[in-house]
Design a protein around this motif. Structure first.
Motif, short mmCIF file in Angstrom:
data_model
loop_
_atom_site.label_atom_id
_atom_site.label_comp_id
_atom_site.label_asym_id
_atom_site.label_seq_id
_atom_site.Cartn_x
_atom_site.Cartn_y
_atom_site.Cartn_z
N SER A 21 -15.09 18.01 -35.58
CA SER A 21 -15.00 16.94 -34.60
C SER A 21 -16.35 16.62 -33.98
N THR A 25 -17.65 10.30 -36.57
CA THR A 25 -18.11 9.00 -36.08
C THR A 25 -17.00 8.38 -35.23
N GLN A 26 -17.30 7.29 -34.58
CA GLN A 26 -16.28 6.57 -33.81
C GLN A 26 -15.14 6.12 -34.72
N ASP A 27 -15.48 5.68 -35.92
CA ASP A 27 -14.47 5.24 -36.88
C ASP A 27 -13.57 6.41 -37.28
N ASP A 28 -14.18 7.58 -37.54
CA ASP A 28 -13.40 8.77 -37.87
C ASP A 28 -12.45 9.11 -36.73
N LEU A 29 -12.97 9.08 -35.53
CA LEU A 29 -12.17 9.41 -34.35
C LEU A 29 -10.98 8.48 -34.22
N LYS A 30 -11.19 7.21 -34.49
CA LYS A 30 -10.09 6.24 -34.44
C LYS A 30 -8.99 6.62 -35.42
N TRP A 31 -9.38 6.95 -36.66
CA TRP A 31 -8.39 7.30 -37.69
C TRP A 31 -7.70 8.62 -37.38
N ASN A 33 -7.23 9.97 -34.39
CA ASN A 33 -6.31 9.75 -33.26
C ASN A 33 -5.03 9.04 -33.71
N GLN A 34 -5.15 8.10 -34.65
CA GLN A 34 -3.96 7.42 -35.17
C GLN A 34 -3.09 8.41 -35.94
N ASN A 58 -9.00 13.55 -42.80
CA ASN A 58 -10.08 12.59 -42.63
C ASN A 58 -11.31 13.01 -43.44
N THR A 68 -5.12 3.96 -43.55
CA THR A 68 -5.03 4.98 -42.52
C THR A 68 -4.84 6.33 -43.19
#
Length: 90
Positions: A21, A25-31, A33-34, A58, A68
């Motif tokens: 973690s 990246t921000q994109d990784d974090l978005k995926w 969290n989803q 991820n 996703t």
């Protein structure tokens, strides 16, 4: 699973998840969290296990993937099983 084995598996997953973690990246974090939201009500899904599982999934995905994690895992059952095991979700 015996209690000590479960604790050790959980700690191993948390250690790996916390290391991964830090590099997300921000994109990784978005995926991730989803994925966590998608799996939070699954059987045996403690927050730590779900988080470790989603981070593992991820990491297995290509950086250019547009699906996703939840969509991708359905097409990649071997990765799903490996991440379930790594996260202690068995």
């Amino acid at each position: 699973m015996r209690p000590l084995t479960f604790v050790l598996a959980t700690l191993t997953g948390l250690t790996a998840a916390s290391h991964a973690s830090a590099q997300m990246t921000q994109d990784d974090l978005k995926w991730v969290n989803q994925c966590i939201a998608d799996n939070k009500n699954e059987k045996g899904a403690t927050p730590a296990i779900v988080r470790a599982y989603c981070i593992c999934m991820n990491e297995k995905m290509d950086d250019n993937e547009t699906r996703t994690i939840t969509q991708w895992e359905k097409a990649n059952p071997k990765a799903r099983v490996a991440c379930e095991k790594q996260a202690g979700w068995n």
